[in-house]
Design a protein around this motif. Sequence first.
Motif, PDB file in Angstrom:
ATOM      1  N   TYR A  32     -10.257   9.468  -0.507  1.00 18.22           N
ATOM      2  CA  TYR A  32      -9.350   8.383  -0.524  1.00 18.22           C
ATOM      3  C   TYR A  32     -10.163   6.962  -0.579  1.00 18.22           C
ATOM      4  O   TYR A  32      -9.552   6.074  -1.191  1.00 18.22           O
ATOM      5  CB  TYR A  32      -8.581   8.337   0.818  1.00 18.22           C
ATOM      6  CG  TYR A  32      -7.497   9.238   0.806  1.00 18.22           C
ATOM      7  CD1 TYR A  32      -6.823   9.759  -0.282  1.00 18.22           C
ATOM      8  CD2 TYR A  32      -7.221   9.965   2.396  1.00 18.22           C
ATOM      9  CE1 TYR A  32      -5.743  10.587  -0.222  1.00 18.22           C
ATOM     10  CE2 TYR A  32      -6.042  10.955   2.097  1.00 18.22           C
ATOM     11  CZ  TYR A  32      -5.381  11.223   1.261  1.00 18.22           C
ATOM     12  OH  TYR A  32      -4.254  11.805   1.083  1.00 18.22           O
ATOM     13  N   GLY A  33     -11.340   7.041  -0.208  1.00 12.93           N
ATOM     14  CA  GLY A  33     -12.007   5.669  -0.128  1.00 12.93           C
ATOM     15  C   GLY A  33     -12.989   5.596  -1.586  1.00 12.93           C
ATOM     16  O   GLY A  33     -13.723   4.609  -1.425  1.00 12.93           O
ATOM     17  N   GLU A  36     -12.661   2.263  -3.718  1.00 16.39           N
ATOM     18  CA  GLU A  36     -13.004   0.804  -3.068  1.00 16.39           C
ATOM     19  C   GLU A  36     -13.872   0.375  -4.114  1.00 16.39           C
ATOM     20  O   GLU A  36     -14.872   1.019  -4.506  1.00 16.39           O
ATOM     21  CB  GLU A  36     -13.383   1.212  -1.554  1.00 16.39           C
ATOM     22  CG  GLU A  36     -12.220   1.434  -0.805  1.00 16.39           C
ATOM     23  CD  GLU A  36     -12.408   1.559   0.616  1.00 16.39           C
ATOM     24  OE1 GLU A  36     -13.935   1.701   0.886  1.00 16.39           O
ATOM     25  OE2 GLU A  36     -11.817   1.747   1.359  1.00 16.39           O
ATOM     26  N   PRO A  37     -14.027  -0.922  -4.356  1.00 13.33           N
ATOM     27  CA  PRO A  37     -13.182  -1.949  -3.274  1.00 13.33           C
ATOM     28  C   PRO A  37     -11.878  -2.394  -4.362  1.00 13.33           C
ATOM     29  O   PRO A  37     -11.040  -2.859  -3.991  1.00 13.33           O
ATOM     30  CB  PRO A  37     -14.059  -3.358  -3.355  1.00 13.33           C
ATOM     31  CG  PRO A  37     -14.824  -3.085  -4.673  1.00 13.33           C
ATOM     32  CD  PRO A  37     -15.131  -1.588  -4.888  1.00 13.33           C
ATOM     33  N   ILE A  39      -9.451  -0.223  -5.134  1.00 16.17           N
ATOM     34  CA  ILE A  39      -8.155   0.117  -4.232  1.00 16.17           C
ATOM     35  C   ILE A  39      -8.747   0.685  -2.941  1.00 16.17           C
ATOM     36  O   ILE A  39      -9.700   1.983  -2.848  1.00 16.17           O
ATOM     37  CB  ILE A  39      -7.399   1.205  -4.904  1.00 16.17           C
ATOM     38  CG1 ILE A  39      -7.041   0.742  -6.320  1.00 16.17           C
ATOM     39  CG2 ILE A  39      -6.249   1.638  -4.092  1.00 16.17           C
ATOM     40  CD1 ILE A  39      -6.208   1.931  -6.940  1.00 16.17           C
ATOM     41  N   SER A  40      -8.480   0.317  -1.793  1.00 16.75           N
ATOM     42  CA  SER A  40      -8.823   0.707  -0.376  1.00 16.75           C
ATOM     43  C   SER A  40      -8.322   2.191  -0.023  1.00 16.75           C
ATOM     44  O   SER A  40      -7.412   2.593  -0.769  1.00 16.75           O
ATOM     45  CB  SER A  40      -8.153  -0.165   0.743  1.00 16.75           C
ATOM     46  OG  SER A  40      -6.955  -0.164   0.693  1.00 16.75           O
ATOM     47  N   GLY A  41      -9.355   2.543   0.606  1.00 16.16           N
ATOM     48  CA  GLY A  41      -8.932   3.959   1.116  1.00 16.16           C
ATOM     49  C   GLY A  41      -7.583   4.072   2.008  1.00 16.16           C
ATOM     50  O   GLY A  41      -6.718   5.131   1.874  1.00 16.16           O
ATOM     51  N   GLN A  42      -7.235   2.983   2.577  1.00 17.87           N
ATOM     52  CA  GLN A  42      -5.967   3.016   3.442  1.00 17.87           C
ATOM     53  C   GLN A  42      -4.991   3.069   2.378  1.00 17.87           C
ATOM     54  O   GLN A  42      -3.785   3.707   2.651  1.00 17.87           O
ATOM     55  CB  GLN A  42      -5.988   1.634   4.285  1.00 17.87           C
ATOM     56  CG  GLN A  42      -4.665   1.438   4.933  1.00 17.87           C
ATOM     57  CD  GLN A  42      -4.556   0.136   5.924  1.00 17.87           C
ATOM     58  OE1 GLN A  42      -5.339  -0.884   5.555  1.00 17.87           O
ATOM     59  NE2 GLN A  42      -3.797   0.228   6.707  1.00 17.87           N
ATOM     60  N   TYR A 189      -0.381  -1.671  -4.027  1.00 16.61           N
ATOM     61  CA  TYR A 189      -1.279  -2.556  -4.244  1.00 16.61           C
ATOM     62  C   TYR A 189      -1.257  -4.030  -3.050  1.00 16.61           C
ATOM     63  O   TYR A 189      -2.238  -4.572  -2.743  1.00 16.61           O
ATOM     64  CB  TYR A 189      -1.514  -3.296  -5.560  1.00 16.61           C
ATOM     65  CG  TYR A 189      -0.283  -4.135  -5.680  1.00 16.61           C
ATOM     66  CD1 TYR A 189       0.017  -5.655  -5.572  1.00 16.61           C
ATOM     67  CD2 TYR A 189       0.657  -3.593  -6.464  1.00 16.61           C
ATOM     68  CE1 TYR A 189       1.242  -6.223  -5.837  1.00 16.61           C
ATOM     69  CE2 TYR A 189       1.842  -4.249  -6.867  1.00 16.61           C
ATOM     70  CZ  TYR A 189       2.227  -5.626  -6.453  1.00 16.61           C
ATOM     71  OH  TYR A 189       3.431  -6.269  -6.836  1.00 16.61           O
ATOM     72  N   ASP A 192      -4.045  -4.755  -0.470  1.00 16.52           N
ATOM     73  CA  ASP A 192      -5.148  -5.283  -0.750  1.00 16.52           C
ATOM     74  C   ASP A 192      -4.928  -6.627  -1.503  1.00 16.52           C
ATOM     75  O   ASP A 192      -5.780  -7.628  -1.448  1.00 16.52           O
ATOM     76  CB  ASP A 192      -5.914  -4.152  -1.842  1.00 16.52           C
ATOM     77  CG  ASP A 192      -6.359  -3.027  -1.111  1.00 16.52           C
ATOM     78  OD1 ASP A 192      -6.708  -2.960   0.112  1.00 16.52           O
ATOM     79  OD2 ASP A 192      -6.929  -1.964  -2.056  1.00 16.52           O
ATOM     80  N   TYR A 200      -4.412  -7.268  -9.144  1.00 16.01           N
ATOM     81  CA  TYR A 200      -4.571  -5.787  -8.911  1.00 16.01           C
ATOM     82  C   TYR A 200      -4.670  -5.193 -10.362  1.00 16.01           C
ATOM     83  O   TYR A 200      -5.341  -4.209 -10.855  1.00 16.01           O
ATOM     84  CB  TYR A 200      -3.492  -5.215  -8.277  1.00 16.01           C
ATOM     85  CG  TYR A 200      -2.885  -3.908  -8.561  1.00 16.01           C
ATOM     86  CD1 TYR A 200      -3.667  -2.681  -7.904  1.00 16.01           C
ATOM     87  CD2 TYR A 200      -1.571  -3.446  -9.386  1.00 16.01           C
ATOM     88  CE1 TYR A 200      -3.295  -1.628  -8.113  1.00 16.01           C
ATOM     89  CE2 TYR A 200      -1.359  -2.249  -9.477  1.00 16.01           C
ATOM     90  CZ  TYR A 200      -2.078  -1.276  -8.971  1.00 16.01           C
ATOM     91  OH  TYR A 200      -1.700   0.271  -8.960  1.00 16.01           O
TER      92      TYR A 200
END
Length: 222
Positions: A32-33, A36-37, A39-42, A189, A192, A200
Amino acid sequence: MPARRPRSTARAVALRSGARTKFTLPALSYDYGALEPVISGQIMEIHHSKHHNTYVTNLNAAVETLEQATAAGDVTAIVAAQGAIKFNGGGHLNHSIFWENLAPPSEGGGAPPTGALAAAIDAEFGGVDAMKTKLSAMTVGVQGSGWGWLGYNKATGKLALATCPNQDPLEATTGLVPLFGIDVWEHAYYLDYKNVRPDYVSAIWGLANWADVGARYDAASK
């Protein structure tokens, strides 16, 4: 973050259960991460494990409803089920492609297209940068939620750009074979980029997996 898993394909997202096909959430080929940066892992975790998973769950429920309505000969219920199948089925198809259209820069994300795809982009748009500029503008301009797409027109043998509202699937609604999609639903998006959609869309090109897009082009243009 999830453990690394084998790469899925947009075509291998269903399992046979008895007499009925069960659609399943495809695994990602990266953590998931890993994006980054840009698209964030969250965002990736919520987007994949929550939003996409909901489309899969609701698609399976809608297909079951359709089967029951068909067995009962209930035309009204058959017609009513189509909307849920289009929305959730489109969400499942679109996201299954989206995950594979992206790659971490360490795994080729953002590297320029090559081969037949690059030649087709040059012929149709005058270069990759020109295509990016045009598709970015179209995608940013989507009203509400939707998608921007680079697609292939089998009738003309040429590349084409298009946008679709909501989760409308590109091929089923326009006839274009989807090659590269940009999700501009806010859940893709907002955490972020807040409401600055252009930032984005501009940033996501740095993750474009042109090897995947090129393979889709080769398959579509045979």
